[in-house]
Motif scaffolding. Sequence first.
Motif, PDB file in Angstrom:
ATOM      1  N   LYS A  28     -19.856 -23.483 -14.893  1.00 45.13           N
ATOM      2  CA  LYS A  28     -19.764 -24.166 -13.966  1.00 45.13           C
ATOM      3  C   LYS A  28     -17.688 -23.950 -13.663  1.00 45.13           C
ATOM      4  O   LYS A  28     -17.595 -23.681 -12.126  1.00 45.13           O
ATOM      5  N   SER A  29     -17.347 -24.612 -14.757  1.00 42.24           N
ATOM      6  CA  SER A  29     -15.893 -24.644 -14.049  1.00 42.24           C
ATOM      7  C   SER A  29     -15.290 -23.674 -14.716  1.00 42.24           C
ATOM      8  O   SER A  29     -14.934 -23.456 -16.214  1.00 42.24           O
ATOM      9  N   VAL A  30     -14.795 -22.730 -14.313  1.00 41.33           N
ATOM     10  CA  VAL A  30     -14.108 -21.043 -14.865  1.00 41.33           C
ATOM     11  C   VAL A  30     -12.688 -21.168 -14.679  1.00 41.33           C
ATOM     12  O   VAL A  30     -12.003 -22.074 -14.043  1.00 41.33           O
ATOM     13  N   LYS A  31     -12.116 -20.759 -15.407  1.00 43.10           N
ATOM     14  CA  LYS A  31     -10.870 -20.708 -15.516  1.00 43.10           C
ATOM     15  C   LYS A  31     -10.604 -18.958 -16.202  1.00 43.10           C
ATOM     16  O   LYS A  31     -10.849 -18.784 -17.270  1.00 43.10           O
ATOM     17  N   ASN A  32      -9.531 -19.123 -16.303  1.00 46.58           N
ATOM     18  CA  ASN A  32      -8.407 -17.761 -16.711  1.00 46.58           C
ATOM     19  C   ASN A  32      -9.049 -17.045 -16.376  1.00 46.58           C
ATOM     20  O   ASN A  32      -9.206 -15.753 -16.877  1.00 46.58           O
ATOM     21  N   VAL A  33      -9.452 -16.080 -15.190  1.00 48.04           N
ATOM     22  CA  VAL A  33     -10.375 -14.899 -14.690  1.00 48.04           C
ATOM     23  C   VAL A  33      -9.243 -14.033 -14.699  1.00 48.04           C
ATOM     24  O   VAL A  33      -8.273 -14.282 -13.739  1.00 48.04           O
ATOM     25  N   GLN A  34      -9.448 -13.053 -15.122  1.00 47.12           N
ATOM     26  CA  GLN A  34      -8.882 -11.957 -15.211  1.00 47.12           C
ATOM     27  C   GLN A  34      -9.804 -10.167 -15.233  1.00 47.12           C
ATOM     28  O   GLN A  34     -10.794 -10.056 -15.308  1.00 47.12           O
ATOM     29  N   PHE A  35      -9.269  -9.667 -13.985  1.00 45.31           N
ATOM     30  CA  PHE A  35      -9.809  -8.071 -13.928  1.00 45.31           C
ATOM     31  C   PHE A  35      -8.275  -7.402 -13.696  1.00 45.31           C
ATOM     32  O   PHE A  35      -7.648  -7.515 -13.638  1.00 45.31           O
ATOM     33  N   LYS A  36      -8.631  -6.050 -13.814  1.00 44.57           N
ATOM     34  CA  LYS A  36      -8.035  -4.946 -13.878  1.00 44.57           C
ATOM     35  C   LYS A  36      -8.522  -4.075 -13.494  1.00 44.57           C
ATOM     36  O   LYS A  36     -10.083  -3.702 -14.010  1.00 44.57           O
ATOM     37  N   ALA A  37      -8.312  -3.398 -12.613  1.00 39.91           N
ATOM     38  CA  ALA A  37      -9.801  -1.217 -12.515  1.00 39.91           C
ATOM     39  C   ALA A  37      -8.118  -0.206 -12.557  1.00 39.91           C
ATOM     40  O   ALA A  37      -6.587  -0.848 -12.171  1.00 39.91           O
ATOM     41  N   ASP A  38      -8.671   0.126 -13.315  1.00 39.73           N
ATOM     42  CA  ASP A  38      -7.311   1.627 -13.520  1.00 39.73           C
ATOM     43  C   ASP A  38      -7.993   2.457 -12.408  1.00 39.73           C
ATOM     44  O   ASP A  38      -8.532   2.959 -11.574  1.00 39.73           O
ATOM     45  N   VAL A  39      -6.939   3.050 -11.708  1.00 43.65           N
ATOM     46  CA  VAL A  39      -6.485   3.078 -10.197  1.00 43.65           C
ATOM     47  C   VAL A  39      -7.096   4.460 -10.036  1.00 43.65           C
ATOM     48  O   VAL A  39      -7.324   5.428  -9.464  1.00 43.65           O
ATOM     49  N   GLN A  40      -6.712   5.325 -11.272  1.00 43.37           N
ATOM     50  CA  GLN A  40      -6.796   6.667 -11.666  1.00 43.37           C
ATOM     51  C   GLN A  40      -8.314   6.846 -11.346  1.00 43.37           C
ATOM     52  O   GLN A  40      -9.029   8.658 -10.580  1.00 43.37           O
ATOM     53  N   SER A  41      -9.292   5.764 -11.830  1.00 42.67           N
ATOM     54  CA  SER A  41     -10.466   6.242 -11.062  1.00 42.67           C
ATOM     55  C   SER A  41     -11.480   6.519  -9.658  1.00 42.67           C
ATOM     56  O   SER A  41     -12.639   6.140  -9.906  1.00 42.67           O
ATOM     57  N   ILE A  42     -10.583   5.859  -9.357  1.00 40.77           N
ATOM     58  CA  ILE A  42     -11.043   6.017  -7.684  1.00 40.77           C
ATOM     59  C   ILE A  42     -11.760   6.980  -7.092  1.00 40.77           C
ATOM     60  O   ILE A  42     -11.466   7.731  -8.039  1.00 40.77           O
ATOM     61  N   ASP A  43     -13.168   6.613  -6.427  1.00 37.71           N
ATOM     62  CA  ASP A  43     -14.064   7.497  -5.878  1.00 37.71           C
ATOM     63  C   ASP A  43     -14.484   7.600  -5.213  1.00 37.71           C
ATOM     64  O   ASP A  43     -14.871   6.074  -4.293  1.00 37.71           O
ATOM     65  N   THR A  44     -14.370   8.622  -3.716  1.00 38.31           N
ATOM     66  CA  THR A  44     -14.638   8.112  -2.594  1.00 38.31           C
ATOM     67  C   THR A  44     -15.909   8.938  -2.271  1.00 38.31           C
ATOM     68  O   THR A  44     -15.966   9.301  -1.018  1.00 38.31           O
ATOM     69  N   ASN A  45     -16.218  10.199  -3.066  1.00 40.85           N
ATOM     70  CA  ASN A  45     -16.937  11.549  -2.621  1.00 40.85           C
ATOM     71  C   ASN A  45     -16.388  12.418  -2.410  1.00 40.85           C
ATOM     72  O   ASN A  45     -16.744  12.802  -1.461  1.00 40.85           O
ATOM     73  N   ASN A  46     -15.054  12.129  -2.451  1.00 38.65           N
ATOM     74  CA  ASN A  46     -14.275  13.203  -1.483  1.00 38.65           C
ATOM     75  C   ASN A  46     -13.114  13.637  -2.778  1.00 38.65           C
ATOM     76  O   ASN A  46     -11.814  12.658  -2.624  1.00 38.65           O
ATOM     77  N   ALA A  47     -13.084  14.530  -3.264  1.00 43.21           N
ATOM     78  CA  ALA A  47     -12.155  14.818  -4.284  1.00 43.21           C
ATOM     79  C   ALA A  47     -10.631  15.244  -3.467  1.00 43.21           C
ATOM     80  O   ALA A  47      -9.712  14.162  -4.703  1.00 43.21           O
ATOM     81  N   GLN A  48     -10.819  15.466  -2.173  1.00 47.06           N
ATOM     82  CA  GLN A  48      -9.128  15.519  -1.328  1.00 47.06           C
ATOM     83  C   GLN A  48      -8.939  14.719  -1.427  1.00 47.06           C
ATOM     84  O   GLN A  48      -7.828  13.895  -1.606  1.00 47.06           O
ATOM     85  N   ARG A  49      -9.330  13.401  -0.980  1.00 45.78           N
ATOM     86  CA  ARG A  49      -9.392  12.520  -0.722  1.00 45.78           C
ATOM     87  C   ARG A  49      -8.662  11.517  -1.491  1.00 45.78           C
ATOM     88  O   ARG A  49      -7.626  10.748  -1.624  1.00 45.78           O
ATOM     89  N   ASP A  50      -9.503  11.691  -3.008  1.00 45.63           N
ATOM     90  CA  ASP A  50      -9.127  10.559  -3.944  1.00 45.63           C
ATOM     91  C   ASP A  50      -7.240  11.334  -4.425  1.00 45.63           C
ATOM     92  O   ASP A  50      -7.208   9.843  -5.236  1.00 45.63           O
ATOM     93  N   GLU A  51      -7.133  12.723  -4.641  1.00 43.43           N
ATOM     94  CA  GLU A  51      -6.025  12.727  -4.556  1.00 43.43           C
ATOM     95  C   GLU A  51      -5.035  12.040  -4.245  1.00 43.43           C
ATOM     96  O   GLU A  51      -3.921  11.908  -4.077  1.00 43.43           O
ATOM     97  N   HIS A  52      -4.985  12.313  -2.571  1.00 41.18           N
ATOM     98  CA  HIS A  52      -4.538  11.448  -1.406  1.00 41.18           C
ATOM     99  C   HIS A  52      -4.144   9.992  -2.272  1.00 41.18           C
ATOM    100  O   HIS A  52      -3.116   9.610  -1.699  1.00 41.18           O
ATOM    101  N   LEU A  53      -5.051   9.599  -2.175  1.00 43.72           N
ATOM    102  CA  LEU A  53      -5.232   8.139  -2.334  1.00 43.72           C
ATOM    103  C   LEU A  53      -4.326   7.937  -3.439  1.00 43.72           C
ATOM    104  O   LEU A  53      -3.567   7.190  -3.832  1.00 43.72           O
TER     105      LEU A  53
END
Length: 175
Positions: free
Chosen positions: A46-71
């Motif tokens: 209910k009372s939530v504190k200290n929310v932390q999130f991180k994502a690995d940018v290398q893991s980006i996936d747009t279903n297009n390898a060339q676009r992913d490399e550009h990103l």
Amino acid sequence: MATTKWSIDPTHSEVTFKVKHLMISTVTGRFKVFEGNAETEGEEFKSVKNVQFKADVQSIDTNNAQRDEHLRSADFFAAGEHAEMSFKAESFDVSDDKMHGQLTIRNTTKPVTLDVDFGGVVVDPYGQTKAGLTVSGKISRKDFGLTWDAVTEAGSVVVSDQVKLNVEVQFVKQA
């Protein structure tokens, strides 16, 4: 009151985004590798504190390898120098539909407000207590240094500045 720790279950969560392409269609992408945690006062989510999130940018996936490399390139995320993006919220109450926090992309940190739809808490068939949230919002990619831009011969913008975020999260209560 004791603090309870919760961690994101990555097998039951997803981090996606949508961006207009040529201003006529939308491209969807996701981050395949991410983690996060939160703390609550007491056993209930209910009372939530200290929310932390991180994502690995290398893991980006747009279903297009060339676009992913550009990103991943310096035109966008500069993943070689800035391997992760992160979000941190000091606290939020699940009865509220907003989460305020700090989003960091390419070492640029900005305040953001995200919409939260609390799905509830259940005990799964394995005895684990889980809490579900849908977190969504919009950001300006250019605010975070993702400034690459191009215009077609007809004058259309190739990639919109506005990025729609959608995060489906299932937290697991830690023992």
